[in-house]
Design a protein around this motif. Structure first.
Motif, PDB file in Angstrom:
ATOM      1  N   TRP A  36     -12.764  24.240  -9.925  1.00 24.71           N
ATOM      2  CA  TRP A  36     -11.558  24.699 -10.907  1.00 24.71           C
ATOM      3  C   TRP A  36     -10.884  23.398 -11.354  1.00 24.71           C
ATOM      4  N   TYR A  37     -10.366  23.712 -12.570  1.00 28.09           N
ATOM      5  CA  TYR A  37      -9.585  22.325 -13.051  1.00 28.09           C
ATOM      6  C   TYR A  37      -8.551  23.074 -13.933  1.00 28.09           C
ATOM      7  N   ARG A  38      -7.458  22.081 -14.300  1.00 27.84           N
ATOM      8  CA  ARG A  38      -6.529  22.914 -14.943  1.00 27.84           C
ATOM      9  C   ARG A  38      -5.765  22.029 -15.893  1.00 27.84           C
ATOM     10  N   GLN A  39      -5.125  22.472 -16.995  1.00 25.48           N
ATOM     11  CA  GLN A  39      -4.525  21.660 -18.079  1.00 25.48           C
ATOM     12  C   GLN A  39      -3.026  22.140 -18.315  1.00 25.48           C
ATOM     13  N   ALA A  40      -2.502  21.392 -18.062  1.00 32.15           N
ATOM     14  CA  ALA A  40      -0.728  21.572 -18.565  1.00 32.15           C
ATOM     15  C   ALA A  40      -0.313  21.315 -20.027  1.00 32.15           C
ATOM     16  N   PRO A  41       0.355  21.960 -20.522  1.00 34.01           N
ATOM     17  CA  PRO A  41       0.673  21.268 -21.994  1.00 34.01           C
ATOM     18  C   PRO A  41       1.268  19.764 -21.939  1.00 34.01           C
ATOM     19  N   GLY A  42       0.594  19.109 -22.765  1.00 33.31           N
ATOM     20  CA  GLY A  42       0.660  17.879 -22.982  1.00 33.31           C
ATOM     21  C   GLY A  42       0.209  16.689 -21.981  1.00 33.31           C
ATOM     22  N   LYS A  43      -0.380  17.301 -21.128  1.00 31.91           N
ATOM     23  CA  LYS A  43      -1.383  16.519 -19.949  1.00 31.91           C
ATOM     24  C   LYS A  43      -2.858  16.778 -20.277  1.00 31.91           C
ATOM     25  N   GLN A  44      -3.462  15.665 -19.288  1.00 30.60           N
ATOM     26  CA  GLN A  44      -4.958  15.738 -19.386  1.00 30.60           C
ATOM     27  C   GLN A  44      -5.458  16.809 -18.403  1.00 30.60           C
ATOM     28  N   ARG A  45      -6.442  17.319 -18.537  1.00 31.48           N
ATOM     29  CA  ARG A  45      -7.130  18.223 -17.599  1.00 31.48           C
ATOM     30  C   ARG A  45      -7.460  17.633 -16.338  1.00 31.48           C
ATOM     31  N   GLU A  46      -7.149  18.311 -15.169  1.00 31.51           N
ATOM     32  CA  GLU A  46      -7.069  17.572 -13.936  1.00 31.51           C
ATOM     33  C   GLU A  46      -8.112  18.336 -12.867  1.00 31.51           C
ATOM     34  N   LEU A  47      -8.689  17.870 -12.085  1.00 34.08           N
ATOM     35  CA  LEU A  47      -9.213  18.486 -11.120  1.00 34.08           C
ATOM     36  C   LEU A  47      -8.512  19.144  -9.719  1.00 34.08           C
ATOM     37  N   VAL A  48      -8.848  20.442  -9.661  1.00 31.99           N
ATOM     38  CA  VAL A  48      -7.719  21.172  -8.540  1.00 31.99           C
ATOM     39  C   VAL A  48      -8.489  21.460  -7.257  1.00 31.99           C
ATOM     40  N   ALA A  49      -9.886  21.918  -7.602  1.00 26.53           N
ATOM     41  CA  ALA A  49     -10.650  22.100  -6.239  1.00 26.53           C
ATOM     42  C   ALA A  49     -12.311  22.254  -6.690  1.00 26.53           C
TER      43      ALA A  49
END
Length: 118
Positions: A36-49
């Protein structure tokens, strides 16, 4: 045709919980590492788990102790249980399937929105 379909996102108050699901088709699910990854507005996609084919899991420091990743190889589904949600967890959450021995075997879902707000 490979498909990863996420579900379970939505609006939740701080401190609340959500469970995301990602149903996979078109791949031999049990041999894939899932994430699972996530991407917040204005930020890069990041690893969650992530969870390996052998069910070893790893987490970003920001979610350790609050999120749990799991998989069901019969249902071809990976889950992300999210507890004690914070406003900074707000993002689009993406499911990923990766088979490490084949570079091209790297697939993404369409994403599901998680919003943590009062």
């Amino acid at each position: 045709q490979v498909q990863l379909v996420e579900s379970g996102g939505g609006l939740v108050q701080p401190g609340g919980s959500l469970r995301l699901s990602c149903a996979a088709s078109g791949i031999k699910f049990s041999i894939y590492n899932m994430g699972w990854y996530r991407q917040a507005p204005g930020k890069q996609r990041e690893l969650v788990a992530t969870i390996s084919s052998g069910s070893s899991s790893d987490y970003a420091d920001s979610v350790k102790g609050r999120f749990t990743i799991s998989r069901d190889n019969v249902k071809n589904t990976v889950y992300l249980q999210m507890n004690s949600l914070k406003p900074e967890d707000t993002a689009v959450y993406y499911c990923n399937a990766k088979f490490p021995l084949i570079l091209a075997a790297n697939y993404w879902g369409q994403g599901t929105q998680v919003t943590v707000s009062s």
